[in-house]
Design a protein around this motif. Structure first.
Motif, PDB file in Angstrom:
ATOM      1  N   GLY A 195       0.935  -1.037  -0.049  1.00  0.00           N
ATOM      2  CA  GLY A 195       0.022  -0.428  -0.257  1.00  0.00           C
ATOM      3  C   GLY A 195       1.194   1.156   0.047  1.00  0.00           C
ATOM      4  O   GLY A 195       2.292   1.046   0.522  1.00  0.00           O
ATOM      5  N   LEU A 196       0.502   1.957  -0.986  1.00  0.00           N
ATOM      6  CA  LEU A 196       0.498   3.831  -0.802  1.00  0.00           C
ATOM      7  C   LEU A 196      -0.355   4.507  -0.018  1.00  0.00           C
ATOM      8  O   LEU A 196      -0.929   4.878  -0.644  1.00  0.00           O
ATOM      9  CB  LEU A 196       1.500   3.970  -2.505  1.00  0.00           C
ATOM     10  CG  LEU A 196       2.693   3.343  -2.920  1.00  0.00           C
ATOM     11  CD1 LEU A 196       3.017   3.913  -4.613  1.00  0.00           C
ATOM     12  CD2 LEU A 196       4.047   4.038  -1.787  1.00  0.00           C
ATOM     13  N   ILE A 197      -0.134   5.133   0.980  1.00  0.00           N
ATOM     14  CA  ILE A 197      -0.815   5.928   1.890  1.00  0.00           C
ATOM     15  C   ILE A 197      -0.401   7.109   2.161  1.00  0.00           C
ATOM     16  O   ILE A 197       0.177   7.424   2.250  1.00  0.00           O
ATOM     17  CB  ILE A 197      -1.393   5.415   3.365  1.00  0.00           C
ATOM     18  CG1 ILE A 197      -1.360   3.267   3.014  1.00  0.00           C
ATOM     19  CG2 ILE A 197      -2.170   5.890   3.821  1.00  0.00           C
ATOM     20  CD1 ILE A 197      -2.509   2.840   1.961  1.00  0.00           C
ATOM     21  N   PRO A 198      -1.851   7.568   1.324  1.00  0.00           N
ATOM     22  CA  PRO A 198      -1.501   9.104   2.117  1.00  0.00           C
ATOM     23  C   PRO A 198      -1.294   9.427   3.542  1.00  0.00           C
ATOM     24  O   PRO A 198      -2.090   9.246   4.495  1.00  0.00           O
ATOM     25  CB  PRO A 198      -2.482  10.364   1.301  1.00  0.00           C
ATOM     26  CG  PRO A 198      -3.407   8.852   1.312  1.00  0.00           C
ATOM     27  CD  PRO A 198      -2.743   8.180   1.104  1.00  0.00           C
ATOM     28  N   SER A 199      -0.256  10.780   4.029  1.00  0.00           N
ATOM     29  CA  SER A 199      -0.861  10.513   5.038  1.00  0.00           C
ATOM     30  C   SER A 199      -1.830  11.855   6.224  1.00  0.00           C
ATOM     31  O   SER A 199      -2.369  12.366   4.783  1.00  0.00           O
ATOM     32  CB  SER A 199       1.478  11.951   5.281  1.00  0.00           C
ATOM     33  OG  SER A 199       2.273  10.920   5.725  1.00  0.00           O
ATOM     34  N   GLY A 200      -1.678  11.986   6.065  1.00  0.00           N
ATOM     35  CA  GLY A 200      -3.541  12.597   7.367  1.00  0.00           C
ATOM     36  C   GLY A 200      -4.502  11.875   7.887  1.00  0.00           C
ATOM     37  O   GLY A 200      -4.522  10.001   8.026  1.00  0.00           O
ATOM     38  N   ALA A 223       3.835  -4.545   2.810  1.00  0.00           N
ATOM     39  CA  ALA A 223       4.034  -3.195   2.820  1.00  0.00           C
ATOM     40  C   ALA A 223       3.180  -2.159   2.548  1.00  0.00           C
ATOM     41  O   ALA A 223       1.889  -2.486   2.191  1.00  0.00           O
ATOM     42  CB  ALA A 223       5.852  -3.315   1.887  1.00  0.00           C
ATOM     43  N   MET A 224       3.347  -1.198   3.965  1.00  0.00           N
ATOM     44  CA  MET A 224       2.601  -0.028   3.566  1.00  0.00           C
ATOM     45  C   MET A 224       3.322   1.211   4.003  1.00  0.00           C
ATOM     46  O   MET A 224       4.008   1.188   4.822  1.00  0.00           O
ATOM     47  CB  MET A 224       1.737  -0.451   4.145  1.00  0.00           C
ATOM     48  CG  MET A 224       0.298   0.526   3.733  1.00  0.00           C
ATOM     49  SD  MET A 224      -1.381  -0.163   5.114  1.00  0.00           S
ATOM     50  CE  MET A 224      -0.807  -0.337   7.038  1.00  0.00           C
ATOM     51  N   HIS A 225       3.407   2.359   3.123  1.00  0.00           N
ATOM     52  CA  HIS A 225       5.110   3.277   3.572  1.00  0.00           C
ATOM     53  C   HIS A 225       3.775   4.418   2.978  1.00  0.00           C
ATOM     54  O   HIS A 225       2.358   5.011   2.379  1.00  0.00           O
ATOM     55  CB  HIS A 225       5.988   3.092   2.433  1.00  0.00           C
ATOM     56  CG  HIS A 225       6.445   1.825   2.421  1.00  0.00           C
ATOM     57  ND1 HIS A 225       7.277   1.908   3.783  1.00  0.00           N
ATOM     58  CD2 HIS A 225       7.059   0.943   2.341  1.00  0.00           C
ATOM     59  CE1 HIS A 225       7.686   0.726   4.032  1.00  0.00           C
ATOM     60  NE2 HIS A 225       7.985   0.054   2.983  1.00  0.00           N
ATOM     61  N   ASN A 226       3.970   5.553   4.348  1.00  0.00           N
ATOM     62  CA  ASN A 226       3.408   6.393   3.337  1.00  0.00           C
ATOM     63  C   ASN A 226       4.217   8.235   2.470  1.00  0.00           C
ATOM     64  O   ASN A 226       4.359   8.005   2.561  1.00  0.00           O
ATOM     65  CB  ASN A 226       3.053   7.478   4.761  1.00  0.00           C
ATOM     66  CG  ASN A 226       1.989   6.649   6.181  1.00  0.00           C
ATOM     67  OD1 ASN A 226       2.725   5.754   6.781  1.00  0.00           O
ATOM     68  ND2 ASN A 226       0.920   6.654   5.749  1.00  0.00           N
TER      69      ASN A 226
END
Length: 399
Positions: A195-200, A223-226
């Motif tokens: 996952g590519l996850i936006p901050s907030g 894996a999952m990164h912001n």
């Protein structure tokens, strides 16, 4: 404040004119026969009957024949375009249903005092149901005064934290969208996700929903990164995926964000053949089909078949394309018209009829759960060669 009602009528300006008729007394010398009685004096004029002035009440005229419903949307400011589109959608629904059962009055949540002032005015003017507001923070501001007045709120927000206590959410839930597309991907044999996850706040909720959905489906999030708005942030997040054997990757942002991220992913060894997954945010992007880098991507959405018919009718009447979210306004009116059949005039809105009942409209089937969030029947769509193709149809019910 704008009005919409069951019948389209031109505006009327009421004027009251008092006609005064002057009575002239003509005195003339009347000579009778000699020796006869003198002429009788003229009769005094009759005084016109005095009528008490009719009381003048402030606010809107009373309307006991129809249910009063308030529409709280931004009609000025940055979101005025979307607010006007929602307002137009409610008017179109009134016309399409040909109903005389409800009367909708619009209140500007971007005006002085914001959404709270708009709600207070709407309640003071006798509205028994609120459609809107658009934003979660506005829904939270409106909730206490609406709850005190026993006026339910059908907000267009999708922020589940704003639901409950008389507030019901019609917006497209990111958690439901993510769960639907993950389940579909798992059904095609995909087990390893990233996952590519936006901050907030949105990103926090999306990541929680993603982890739960993958676990429930029997897959693994490897894996999952912001990422955030800083230059290079997305590239840095993608670089951290090096060596991770993911088969599908959720980009939990807009279609525009995915358009930037996908070329970088395709250049990375692990992302060359990965399936791209999107969220409900992609549904609001009218240009998504024209983004070739997104070919093959999947995302879950409310069905678009009826929406396309609605969009043609909307454009014909209002001379412009509707905002995708305006369908929420249309469906909110359909829901209200349906419940109005069993809603007695001059009584509170029967909020108990909202929960655990199936509704439908432009955006397909939905029902409110006990948490006040609309559960929706979603389909899975694929971006394919300039078109959006349905690869998994929405179920008939939102159960």
């Amino acid at each position: 404040m704008a009005e919409g009602s069951g019948r389209s009528q031109p505006g009327r300006v009421a004027s009251l004119r008092l006609a005064v008729t002057g009575l002239a007394l003509l005195a003339s010398a009347c000579v009778g026969p000699r020796g006869g009685p003198p002429p009788a004096p003229p009769a005094p004029p009759e005084r016109p009957e005095e009528r008490p002035n009719a009381p003048i009440s402030q606010g809107l005229p009373q309307d006991v024949a129809r249910h009063r419903v308030a529409l709280l949307v931004p009609l000025s400011g940055n979101n005025a375009g979307l607010g006007r589109s929602l307002q137009n959608a409610t008017q179109l629904a009134i016309l399409d249903t040909n109903t005389d059962a409800i009367r909708i009055t619009s209140y500007d949540t971007a005006g002085p005092g914001g959404a709270l002032a708009a709600a207070e005015r709407a309640i003071a003017e006798g509205n028994k149901l609120i459609l809107g507001p658009l934003l979660a923070e506005d829904a939270r501001a409106v909730a206490p005064v609406a709850r005190k007045a026993r006026v339910p709120v059908l907000s267009f927000s999708n922020d589940s934290s704003a639901a409950g206590g008389g507030v019901y959410l019609l917006g497209y839930s990111p958690a439901q969208s993510i769960e639907r597309v993950v389940n579909y991907a798992k059904g095609t044999g995909i087990t390893n996700f990233a996952g590519l996850i936006p901050s907030g706040i949105y990103g926090q909720r999306a990541s929680t929903a993603f982890l739960r959905a993958v676990e429930s489906a029997g897959g693994k999030v490897l894996a999952m990164h912001n990422y955030d708005a800083r230059p290079g942030s997305m590239n840095q997040a993608i670089a951290k995926l090096a060596g991770v054997p993911y088969q599908a990757i959720l980009i939990a942002g807009s279609a525009g964000t995915a358009t930037v991220a996908v070329p970088v992913l395709r250049r990375a060894p692990g992302g060359k053949a990965a399936r791209i997954l999107g969220t409900e945010l992609w549904n609001t992007d009218s240009a998504i089909a024209s983004r070739p880098v997104l070919n093959g991507s999947w995302f879950a959405s409310v069905p678009d078949g009826v929406y396309r018919q609605y969009a043609v009718k909307y454009r014909t009447r209002f001379g412009a394309a509707p905002y995708r979210l305006s369908a929420l306004g249309y469906d909110a009116v359909l829901l209200t018209v349906r419940i109005a059949r069993d809603w007695k005039n001059n009584t509170d809105f029967p909020a108990s009829m909202l929960v655990d009942h199936d509704f439908g409209g432009v955006d397909g089937a939905f029902r409110f759960g006990r948490d006040g969030v609309a559960a929706r029947a979603l389909e899975v769509q694929e971006v394919r060669d300039g078109s959006i193709i349905t690869v998994s149809a929405a179920p008939a019910s939102a159960n």
